[in-house]
Design a protein around this motif. Structure first.
Motif, PDB file in Angstrom:
ATOM      1  N   ASN A  92       0.911  -1.219   0.060  1.00 40.81           N
ATOM      2  CA  ASN A  92      -0.079   0.334   0.012  1.00 40.81           C
ATOM      3  C   ASN A  92       1.261   0.811  -0.107  1.00 40.81           C
ATOM      4  OD1 ASN A  92      -2.738  -1.338  -0.167  1.00 40.81           O
ATOM      5  ND2 ASN A  92      -2.507  -1.889   2.120  1.00 40.81           N
ATOM      6  N   PHE A  93       0.796   2.334  -0.429  1.00 38.40           N
ATOM      7  CA  PHE A  93       1.078   3.283  -0.981  1.00 38.40           C
ATOM      8  C   PHE A  93       0.891   4.911   0.095  1.00 38.40           C
ATOM      9  CE2 PHE A  93       2.197   7.527  -3.111  1.00 38.40           C
ATOM     10  CZ  PHE A  93       3.476   7.154  -3.187  1.00 38.40           C
ATOM     11  N   ASN A  94       1.990   4.854   0.644  1.00 37.46           N
ATOM     12  CA  ASN A  94       1.269   5.815   1.415  1.00 37.46           C
ATOM     13  C   ASN A  94       1.711   7.272   1.315  1.00 37.46           C
ATOM     14  OD1 ASN A  94       0.896   7.261   3.913  1.00 37.46           O
ATOM     15  ND2 ASN A  94       1.396   6.368   5.743  1.00 37.46           N
ATOM     16  N   PRO A  95       0.710   8.924   1.178  1.00 34.09           N
ATOM     17  CA  PRO A  95       1.843   9.816   0.581  1.00 34.09           C
ATOM     18  C   PRO A  95       2.548  10.173   0.992  1.00 34.09           C
ATOM     19  CG  PRO A  95      -0.660   9.197  -0.079  1.00 34.09           C
ATOM     20  CD  PRO A  95      -0.217   8.474   0.300  1.00 34.09           C
ATOM     21  N   ALA A  96       1.695  10.214   2.398  1.00 33.86           N
ATOM     22  CA  ALA A  96       2.370  11.095   3.874  1.00 33.86           C
ATOM     23  C   ALA A  96       3.537  10.858   3.963  1.00 33.86           C
ATOM     24  CB  ALA A  96       0.754  10.939   4.631  1.00 33.86           C
ATOM     25  N   SER A  97       4.224   9.826   3.748  1.00 32.16           N
ATOM     26  CA  SER A  97       5.333   8.602   4.569  1.00 32.16           C
ATOM     27  C   SER A  97       6.253   8.944   2.776  1.00 32.16           C
ATOM     28  CB  SER A  97       5.147   7.920   5.697  1.00 32.16           C
ATOM     29  OG  SER A  97       4.986   7.169   5.330  1.00 32.16           O
ATOM     30  N   SER A  98       5.792   8.939   2.121  1.00 33.64           N
ATOM     31  CA  SER A  98       6.652   7.844   0.828  1.00 33.64           C
ATOM     32  C   SER A  98       7.640   8.993   0.870  1.00 33.64           C
ATOM     33  CB  SER A  98       6.024   8.416  -0.317  1.00 33.64           C
ATOM     34  OG  SER A  98       6.596   7.422  -1.448  1.00 33.64           O
ATOM     35  N   THR A  99       9.211   8.720   0.474  1.00 33.52           N
ATOM     36  CA  THR A  99      10.161   9.267  -0.809  1.00 33.52           C
ATOM     37  C   THR A  99       9.991   8.885  -1.820  1.00 33.52           C
ATOM     38  OG1 THR A  99      11.293   7.473   0.413  1.00 33.52           O
ATOM     39  CG2 THR A  99      11.684   9.024   1.820  1.00 33.52           C
ATOM     40  N   ARG A 100       9.293   8.087  -2.111  1.00 36.28           N
ATOM     41  CA  ARG A 100       8.826   7.978  -3.948  1.00 36.28           C
ATOM     42  C   ARG A 100       9.295   9.105  -5.182  1.00 36.28           C
ATOM     43  NH1 ARG A 100       8.946   6.119  -8.794  1.00 36.28           N
ATOM     44  NH2 ARG A 100       7.348   4.309  -8.843  1.00 36.28           N
ATOM     45  N   GLU A 101      10.551   8.954  -5.865  1.00 36.93           N
ATOM     46  CA  GLU A 101      10.542  10.020  -6.024  1.00 36.93           C
ATOM     47  C   GLU A 101       9.499   9.135  -7.917  1.00 36.93           C
ATOM     48  OE1 GLU A 101      14.706  12.710  -8.260  1.00 36.93           O
ATOM     49  OE2 GLU A 101      14.890  10.666  -8.283  1.00 36.93           O
ATOM     50  N   PHE A 102       9.140  10.513  -8.727  1.00 30.38           N
ATOM     51  CA  PHE A 102       8.375   9.847  -9.523  1.00 30.38           C
ATOM     52  C   PHE A 102       9.287  10.616 -11.039  1.00 30.38           C
ATOM     53  CE2 PHE A 102       5.135   8.902  -6.545  1.00 30.38           C
ATOM     54  CZ  PHE A 102       4.428   8.023  -6.919  1.00 30.38           C
ATOM     55  N   HIS A 103       9.331   9.402 -11.988  1.00 29.40           N
ATOM     56  CA  HIS A 103      10.266  10.536 -13.319  1.00 29.40           C
ATOM     57  C   HIS A 103       8.794  10.743 -14.375  1.00 29.40           C
ATOM     58  CE1 HIS A 103      13.492   9.841 -11.840  1.00 29.40           C
ATOM     59  NE2 HIS A 103      13.333   8.640 -10.592  1.00 29.40           N
ATOM     60  N   ILE A 104       8.113  11.949 -14.418  1.00 26.32           N
ATOM     61  CA  ILE A 104       7.163  12.175 -15.656  1.00 26.32           C
ATOM     62  C   ILE A 104       7.520  12.859 -16.941  1.00 26.32           C
ATOM     63  CG2 ILE A 104       4.910  13.511 -15.672  1.00 26.32           C
ATOM     64  CD1 ILE A 104       4.300  13.219 -12.789  1.00 26.32           C
ATOM     65  N   VAL A 105       7.429  12.634 -18.660  1.00 26.43           N
ATOM     66  CA  VAL A 105       7.890  13.123 -19.286  1.00 26.43           C
ATOM     67  C   VAL A 105       6.532  14.369 -19.959  1.00 26.43           C
ATOM     68  CG1 VAL A 105      10.183  12.077 -19.518  1.00 26.43           C
ATOM     69  CG2 VAL A 105       7.403  11.208 -21.161  1.00 26.43           C
ATOM     70  N   THR A 106       6.465  15.288 -20.324  1.00 29.47           N
ATOM     71  CA  THR A 106       5.330  16.264 -20.483  1.00 29.47           C
ATOM     72  C   THR A 106       5.591  17.052 -21.866  1.00 29.47           C
ATOM     73  OG1 THR A 106       3.185  17.266 -19.753  1.00 29.47           O
ATOM     74  CG2 THR A 106       5.665  17.511 -18.959  1.00 29.47           C
ATOM     75  N   THR A 107       4.471  17.072 -22.936  1.00 33.52           N
ATOM     76  CA  THR A 107       4.875  17.594 -23.483  1.00 33.52           C
ATOM     77  C   THR A 107       4.698  19.313 -22.795  1.00 33.52           C
ATOM     78  OG1 THR A 107       3.281  19.060 -25.506  1.00 33.52           O
ATOM     79  CG2 THR A 107       1.598  17.846 -23.685  1.00 33.52           C
ATOM     80  N   ASN A 108       5.867  20.281 -23.122  1.00 30.16           N
ATOM     81  CA  ASN A 108       5.760  21.397 -22.436  1.00 30.16           C
ATOM     82  C   ASN A 108       5.365  22.930 -23.165  1.00 30.16           C
ATOM     83  OD1 ASN A 108       6.769  22.953 -25.294  1.00 30.16           O
ATOM     84  ND2 ASN A 108       8.935  22.768 -24.675  1.00 30.16           N
ATOM     85  N   CYS A 109       4.217  22.637 -23.753  1.00 37.08           N
ATOM     86  CA  CYS A 109       3.271  23.615 -23.630  1.00 37.08           C
ATOM     87  C   CYS A 109       2.399  23.641 -22.407  1.00 37.08           C
ATOM     88  CB  CYS A 109       2.628  23.226 -24.809  1.00 37.08           C
ATOM     89  SG  CYS A 109       0.580  22.021 -24.948  1.00 37.08           S
ATOM     90  N   LEU A 110       2.095  22.191 -21.649  1.00 37.92           N
ATOM     91  CA  LEU A 110       1.928  22.552 -19.979  1.00 37.92           C
ATOM     92  C   LEU A 110       2.391  23.195 -18.878  1.00 37.92           C
ATOM     93  CD1 LEU A 110      -0.971  19.535 -20.566  1.00 37.92           C
ATOM     94  CD2 LEU A 110      -1.655  22.183 -20.973  1.00 37.92           C
ATOM     95  N   GLY A 111       3.912  23.483 -19.642  1.00 32.86           N
ATOM     96  CA  GLY A 111       4.359  23.571 -18.261  1.00 32.86           C
ATOM     97  C   GLY A 111       4.246  25.032 -17.227  1.00 32.86           C
ATOM     98  N   THR A 112       4.211  25.917 -17.899  1.00 28.87           N
ATOM     99  CA  THR A 112       3.520  26.762 -16.676  1.00 28.87           C
ATOM    100  C   THR A 112       1.920  26.774 -16.072  1.00 28.87           C
ATOM    101  OG1 THR A 112       3.072  27.971 -18.418  1.00 28.87           O
ATOM    102  CG2 THR A 112       4.968  28.233 -17.607  1.00 28.87           C
ATOM    103  N   VAL A 113       1.431  25.900 -17.037  1.00 31.91           N
ATOM    104  CA  VAL A 113      -0.379  26.135 -16.487  1.00 31.91           C
ATOM    105  C   VAL A 113      -0.200  25.151 -16.026  1.00 31.91           C
ATOM    106  CG1 VAL A 113      -2.705  25.874 -17.822  1.00 31.91           C
ATOM    107  CG2 VAL A 113      -0.491  26.870 -18.856  1.00 31.91           C
ATOM    108  N   PHE A 114       0.054  23.384 -16.073  1.00 32.07           N
ATOM    109  CA  PHE A 114      -0.472  22.947 -15.837  1.00 32.07           C
ATOM    110  C   PHE A 114       1.030  22.154 -14.361  1.00 32.07           C
ATOM    111  CE2 PHE A 114      -0.868  17.867 -14.776  1.00 32.07           C
ATOM    112  CZ  PHE A 114      -2.368  17.160 -15.380  1.00 32.07           C
ATOM    113  N   LEU A 115       1.512  22.033 -14.909  1.00 30.54           N
ATOM    114  CA  LEU A 115       2.738  21.865 -13.895  1.00 30.54           C
ATOM    115  C   LEU A 115       2.911  22.225 -11.948  1.00 30.54           C
ATOM    116  CD1 LEU A 115       6.023  21.089 -16.026  1.00 30.54           C
ATOM    117  CD2 LEU A 115       4.284  19.510 -15.148  1.00 30.54           C
ATOM    118  N   PRO A 116       2.524  23.898 -11.746  1.00 31.16           N
ATOM    119  CA  PRO A 116       2.589  24.649 -10.834  1.00 31.16           C
ATOM    120  C   PRO A 116       1.764  24.121 -10.312  1.00 31.16           C
ATOM    121  CG  PRO A 116       2.842  26.347 -12.781  1.00 31.16           C
ATOM    122  CD  PRO A 116       2.639  24.595 -12.808  1.00 31.16           C
ATOM    123  N   PRO A 117      -0.102  23.667 -10.332  1.00 34.23           N
ATOM    124  CA  PRO A 117      -1.139  23.358  -9.747  1.00 34.23           C
ATOM    125  C   PRO A 117      -0.254  21.575  -9.050  1.00 34.23           C
ATOM    126  CG  PRO A 117      -1.561  23.764 -11.365  1.00 34.23           C
ATOM    127  CD  PRO A 117      -0.626  24.590 -11.842  1.00 34.23           C
TER     128      PRO A 117
END
Length: 340
Positions: A92-117
């Protein structure tokens, strides 16, 4: 009764086959598996005998998969993904205590709009989790990264996403054009017609050699049309600064355009109707489909996308700072620049 050669294929051979067909290199496969190159060469020979196919053939100075090899790569990704899913230890994944690193690749036109939130939401509920976000790599690197687990999720907007990956649509937006104040289109209120659009010179964030992957040029290719691209840029963030000093058209999604127009004195115009809408989707590999941490990550991405859909028509935070318009007169070259 003689046993079929395919019966000699075990999981170890399947994993070697997948790496060979992904890397298209005996030496790289040997490095990844920590084995000697002659050992991998012998394994490739055995695999060729099992499948009665060369699997990899020479093309110039490199190896490329045969048609059978390409089919097997897709099959191995699916088979091994299912094996990993069913045999992996469930936690079971516990986000409050996890030290996991996630790797996401994304189209950069969403950078300033999507990534901050997205980063804001994740940091608020999972303060020890880290995100490594990077632009979408070359197609082969993308597929190999998803299959070997070095990429957790992809946010893309290609006209035709890879069919063998898991996918869900997360966002759809209007396609619009940005132009600077002195452009002839600035004062118009009607939609740009396709014939007018094709006569203009354009700024694009997609290299010409990858035009088929662009949601704009890919759609034009489907229509049998081509636009005049005068310049391409490697990053979306550069585009407004180039646009401010040229009469080029920049075509993008409405979310990004409206945000840019708050900091730059640009006009936002409806693109030709034939371009349709821009669709964004979330992609992931079968191997990660049932992992609890991956499910959590995908839920966070879908949650932010849903909040963006509900905010359609509401002003997004502007980009940092304002743009200063350069003087266009030679005798004013030393005069102070006026902030807009």
């Amino acid at each position: 009764m003689t046993a079929h050669p395919i019966g000699n294929l075990d999981v170890r051979l399947m994993r070697t086959l997948l790496i060979l067909l992904t890397e298209c290199s005996v030496s790289k496969t040997a490095d990844i598996l920590g084995q000697a190159q002659p050992t991998i060469s012998l394994t490739l020979k055995r695999l060729r005998e099992i499948f009665d196919d060369p699997l990899l053939v020479r093309s110039g100075n490199s190896l490329v998969p045969t048609e059978r090899g390409m089919d097997l790569r897709v099959a191995m990704e699916e088979i091994l993904g299912r094996i990993d899913t069913h045999l992996a230890r469930r936690t079971n994944f516990n986000p409050a205590s996890s030290t996991r690193e996630f790797h996401i690749v994304t189209t950069n036109c969403l950078g300033t709009v999507f990534l901050p939130p997205l980063i804001g939401q994740i940091s608020s509920v999972a303060p020890k989790v880290s995100l490594d976000v990077s632009p979408i790599p070359e197609h082969e690197d993308l597929l190999s990264g998803l299959s070997d687990g070095s990429i957790d999720a992809v946010i893309g907007n290609w006209p035709r996403p890879p069919e063998h990956l898991r996918m869900v649509s997360i966002l759809t937006t209007d396609i619009v054009c940005l132009v600077r104040p002195s452009h002839p289109f600035t004062r118009r209120t009607d939609r740009i017609r396709m014939d007018e659009y094709l006569l203009e010179k354009h700024l694009s964030p997609t290299s010409r050699r990858h035009a088929h992957l662009s949601p704009i040029d890919g759609r034009l290719i489907e229509l049998g049309l081509t636009r005049q691209i005068s310049a391409t840029v490697p990053e979306y963030a550069i585009a407004p600064y180039i646009l401010a000093q040229s009469n080029l058209l920049f075509t993008t999604g409405r979310h990004f355009a409206e945000q840019v127009a708050q900091s730059f004195p640009f006009a936002v115009l409806d693109a030709p109707e034939e371009l349709g809408k821009m669709h964004f989707y979330l992609l992931w590999h079968e191997r990660n489909h049932h992992s609890s941490d991956q499910i959590w990550l995908r839920d966070m991405i879908k949650k932010v996308a849903a909040s963006m859909r509900s905010l359609d028509g509401i002003t997004l935070p502007p980009l940092p700072g304002t743009y200063t318009v350069p003087s266009l007169q030679v005798n004013d070259a030393l005069a102070p620049r006026r902030a807009i």
